[in-house]
Design an enzyme around this catalytic site. Sequence first.
Site, PDB file in Angstrom:
ATOM      1  N   GLU A  20     -20.742  13.789 -54.352  1.00  0.00           N
ATOM      2  CA  GLU A  20     -20.006  12.881 -53.473  1.00  0.00           C
ATOM      3  C   GLU A  20     -18.518  13.128 -53.674  1.00  0.00           C
ATOM      4  O   GLU A  20     -18.060  13.184 -54.818  1.00  0.00           O
ATOM      5  CB  GLU A  20     -20.341  11.419 -53.787  1.00  0.00           C
ATOM      6  CG  GLU A  20     -19.729  10.470 -52.780  1.00  0.00           C
ATOM      7  CD  GLU A  20     -20.092   9.006 -53.022  1.00  0.00           C
ATOM      8  OE1 GLU A  20     -19.559   8.147 -52.310  1.00  0.00           O
ATOM      9  OE2 GLU A  20     -20.901   8.729 -53.929  1.00  0.00           O
TER      10      GLU A  20
ATOM     11  N   GLY B 218     -16.198   7.306 -62.356  1.00  0.00           N
ATOM     12  CA  GLY B 218     -16.820   6.502 -63.397  1.00  0.00           C
ATOM     13  C   GLY B 218     -18.293   6.816 -63.538  1.00  0.00           C
ATOM     14  O   GLY B 218     -18.804   6.978 -64.648  1.00  0.00           O
TER      15      GLY B 218
ATOM     16  N   ASN C 243     -26.625   9.024 -57.754  1.00  0.00           N
ATOM     17  CA  ASN C 243     -27.629   9.968 -57.262  1.00  0.00           C
ATOM     18  C   ASN C 243     -29.040   9.389 -57.393  1.00  0.00           C
ATOM     19  O   ASN C 243     -29.396   8.839 -58.423  1.00  0.00           O
ATOM     20  CB  ASN C 243     -27.575  11.267 -58.067  1.00  0.00           C
ATOM     21  CG  ASN C 243     -26.163  11.733 -58.321  1.00  0.00           C
ATOM     22  OD1 ASN C 243     -25.444  12.079 -57.412  1.00  0.00           O
ATOM     23  ND2 ASN C 243     -25.768  11.725 -59.585  1.00  0.00           N
TER      24      ASN C 243
ATOM     25  N   HIS D 118     -23.775  -1.625 -61.063  1.00  0.00           N
ATOM     26  CA  HIS D 118     -23.269  -1.115 -59.783  1.00  0.00           C
ATOM     27  C   HIS D 118     -24.077   0.099 -59.329  1.00  0.00           C
ATOM     28  O   HIS D 118     -24.534   0.155 -58.177  1.00  0.00           O
ATOM     29  CB  HIS D 118     -21.791  -0.742 -59.932  1.00  0.00           C
ATOM     30  CG  HIS D 118     -21.157  -0.199 -58.695  1.00  0.00           C
ATOM     31  ND1 HIS D 118     -20.453  -0.978 -57.806  1.00  0.00           N
ATOM     32  CD2 HIS D 118     -21.128   1.059 -58.178  1.00  0.00           C
ATOM     33  CE1 HIS D 118     -20.018  -0.238 -56.813  1.00  0.00           C
ATOM     34  NE2 HIS D 118     -20.417   1.010 -57.012  1.00  0.00           N
ATOM     35  N   GLU D 119     -24.244   1.065 -60.224  1.00  0.00           N
ATOM     36  CA  GLU D 119     -24.951   2.287 -59.816  1.00  0.00           C
ATOM     37  C   GLU D 119     -26.422   2.005 -59.538  1.00  0.00           C
ATOM     38  O   GLU D 119     -27.005   2.583 -58.610  1.00  0.00           O
ATOM     39  CB  GLU D 119     -24.801   3.366 -60.890  1.00  0.00           C
ATOM     40  CG  GLU D 119     -23.368   3.704 -61.256  1.00  0.00           C
ATOM     41  CD  GLU D 119     -22.488   4.040 -60.057  1.00  0.00           C
ATOM     42  OE1 GLU D 119     -23.002   4.557 -59.050  1.00  0.00           O
ATOM     43  OE2 GLU D 119     -21.272   3.784 -60.132  1.00  0.00           O
TER      44      GLU D 119
ATOM     45  N   HIS E  73     -26.899   0.432 -56.132  1.00  0.00           N
ATOM     46  CA  HIS E  73     -26.762   1.406 -55.048  1.00  0.00           C
ATOM     47  C   HIS E  73     -28.123   1.933 -54.583  1.00  0.00           C
ATOM     48  O   HIS E  73     -28.214   2.487 -53.483  1.00  0.00           O
ATOM     49  CB  HIS E  73     -25.919   2.590 -55.506  1.00  0.00           C
ATOM     50  CG  HIS E  73     -24.469   2.494 -55.133  1.00  0.00           C
ATOM     51  ND1 HIS E  73     -24.037   2.121 -53.879  1.00  0.00           N
ATOM     52  CD2 HIS E  73     -23.342   2.751 -55.853  1.00  0.00           C
ATOM     53  CE1 HIS E  73     -22.711   2.152 -53.849  1.00  0.00           C
ATOM     54  NE2 HIS E  73     -22.266   2.516 -55.022  1.00  0.00           N
TER      55      HIS E  73
ATOM     56  N   GLU F 260     -19.963   0.840 -50.799  1.00  0.00           N
ATOM     57  CA  GLU F 260     -19.178   0.519 -51.992  1.00  0.00           C
ATOM     58  C   GLU F 260     -18.724  -0.945 -52.019  1.00  0.00           C
ATOM     59  O   GLU F 260     -18.806  -1.609 -53.048  1.00  0.00           O
ATOM     60  CB  GLU F 260     -17.974   1.460 -52.107  1.00  0.00           C
ATOM     61  CG  GLU F 260     -18.349   2.918 -52.314  1.00  0.00           C
ATOM     62  CD  GLU F 260     -19.164   3.165 -53.568  1.00  0.00           C
ATOM     63  OE1 GLU F 260     -19.277   2.265 -54.421  1.00  0.00           O
ATOM     64  OE2 GLU F 260     -19.699   4.285 -53.703  1.00  0.00           O
TER      65      GLU F 260
END
Length: 880
Positions: free
Chosen positions: A127, A267, A271, A303-304, A307, A326
């Site tokens: 990304e 950070g 994926n 956060h990840e 996603h 985001e």
Amino acid sequence: MRTNQPKTIYLSEYRVPAYLVDSVDLTFELFEEGARVHSVLSVRRNPDSDAGPAPLELDGDSLKLESLALDGKTLDEGAFEDLGDRLVIPGVPETFELTVVTWIEPQNNTRLEGLYKSSGMFCTQCEAEGFRCITYFPDRPDVMSRFRTRIEAEKSAYPVLLSNGNDVDRGDLADGRHFVTWEDPFPKPCYLFALVAGDLVEKRDSFTTCSGREIDLRMYVEPRNAEKCDHAMDSLKRSMRWDEDVYGREYDLDIFMIVAVDDFNMGAMENKGLNIFNSSCVLASQETATDMAFQRIEAIVAHEYFHNWSGNRVTCRDWFQLSLKEGFTVFRDASFSADTGSPTVKRIEDVTLLRTAQFAEDAGPMSHPVRPSSYMEISNFYTLTIYEKGAEVVRMIHSLLGPDMFRKGSDLYFERHDGQAVTTDDFVRAMEDASGRDLSQFRLWYEQAGTPVLDVSDEFDASAGIYRLTIRQSIPDTPGQSNKQPQHIPFAMGLLGAQGQALPLRLRSGDTDAPLERVLELTDAEHTFEFHGLDERPVPSLLRHFSAPVRVSYPWTREQLQFLMSHDPDGFNRWDAGQRLAVDVIQGLVGNPDEDAIDSRLVDAYRQLISDSSLDQALVAKMLQLPSEAYLIELSEAADAPAIHAARERVLKRLATALRDELVACYNRNHQSGPYRVTPEQIAGRSLRNTALSWLLLINDDEGRELASQQFRAADNMTDRMGALRALVNSDYEADRERVLSEFYERFRHDPQVVEQWFSVQAASGQAGRLPQIRALLEHEAFDWKNPNKVRSVIGAFAGQNLAEFHKPDGSGYEFLAEQVCRLDDSNPQIAARLVTPLTRWRKFAPSYGEQMKAGLEKVRDKAGLSRDVYEVVHKSLAD
């Protein structure tokens, strides 16, 4: 290759892709001297495209093409056109299979985009546009494909081979090599592709979903970091449970993996099924990470993971829609952190970042809407506006709809668009359809740049018992936008009586059961609200919870601010009143070096805070932190950073002198015994204790000096050790400063993440971070120009936190930063473009500073072969 004359990309020019890639079969042959990538693409013409029989265009960057075949037939050079950044193949059929073989050199990839090497391991960052650095492909988020990936490498050097999805095959090959094949059953854009190959330790756990499925959780780290995984793993499990409970989102694969990488521009990266993290954002132990690091890791892991739905299962159609994933996900991780910690403290932390940095971005040359209309280099638009302001926009929708309707809207959004690449309009439309609310005007938050200003005035009609509140909204002009329309703004407020009691908010005479807090909805340029049945003139409590990302201008007196600090039932506004009072006092001293006295009301307010142990200590810890120099600069018209620094230091020292005994008592009262835990209560205690210590060291207090030395020696956790180190480094005790810096480094020299903290505490210090010392840090044995964390910990900390030194009147700090940006631009343009940001605000400063900052920008602009990343930032910053 990159060029210094980038093309501007416009949202208005978006067209659906002419071709779709249904599946991708990848084989990576990894060697020390490079990697050979075989890709087999199943391609078909897009039935929704109006491009007709267009040629197939594939993106590429820094690739060596070895072979190209269409339906098994090798294409010679005359059958396609290699344009450097694109491969164009005319005359392709409706459906076909394209086989591409490329050679790349990950070991020489200093940009850290695509496939590269970090600490001996292969890893990826795709990304936003990194996949084109691996193989030729339509590198855009609205081309979603199913990936099957086979990785081959030497088994002894790279025993762990990872990619997205599930492990479906593995085995040994000749010459000591082996392979693993991964298959991802869900279609995804290529920016979510990931690969890791290395000699890593695996840490395992499991999670049982709400439907009873057992998920295999794995973390992969270098052997030296094996004991630093527990907190991240626990954070992951809490995140998974929270997403099920609050959003009804269950994880969909059988395996979820996290890998820690030392060299990483960002950070972390979400994926699909294989999250790659910057080591500093995932590794933690009591001995090596501060409380702040533990909290940051929990938030980033969440956060990840979040996603997986808000970004992966539903992704963005194009990069203009970046905040779709985001902004929504930052809102989700902020809500998670608030639920697991102190909601008020979390809100204060988020708003501090917003008002200090995002408002500055809104007012600067790179200002852009939450959904930009154009860009040159997409890497430059991973901004606070996209992330933090984008989250505030989602938060306002939540406020306007209420939690139940918002959940209904998010359910509809996920169900309606699962497996699709969509837009911010699709998100808002789902909220409208679920709730029945018209959010047409609210969409302006996505379209208009800049921070709205709310000018508030009031009057009290004592004879009628009516209090009138008039609110006028305006939005400053920003690059490319003027004459903006009024926005839909939720404005939470309350009124307080003379004894601190909350007053009922009656919008008409005779209202019964009137609430003590209301969310007013502003839609016009000016509104006047009347509140009835009041016996006295109230004190207004405005924009509670920071209900919208706006600036509020109201003529509070210092007495009113002190009153709100003590009585406002909204914790955020109590903190905000303290900040406004401190700002007013500090601003009164800027440019007045002979003024020694400070307002006794500020001293009294802080004395009450320090001494009252019945208050929420987490809130007290935040309230004792004076407004930062960066925020004070942002509030200035023609900023003089050294003068602001001097005024703030005088206030700090006067407070510390007046409250010396209370500070010692606070320090002793917050001594903690028993095991170290990362709880809101313990964090608050350590924060108060270290704040008191730092204040005592500012006034060269001998008892404080001894307390700091004892704490440094006896600390059993990094928060207390770093608190003592920072206090001594920022003191006038030079011998102690040198001693503790040397002892700290010798103890932790073999831990890169801790050494980064050691660099930062010096670079951010006015005592230890003068320019000759900064240059010496760049020559230190532990510094590494190829590692973004090391670069940020020295150059970023100096220019972003050590503001009095960076803004020295002779301009040497600006020359230094320009020099380093030019150096980094040749190796890592993304990092260079971010580091140049302090110079872009040159118009914010007094002319004697601004002109020298501008000269630094011009030096960067005139560098030969300037990257697209830095070109865009510098040229927009210098534009008239």
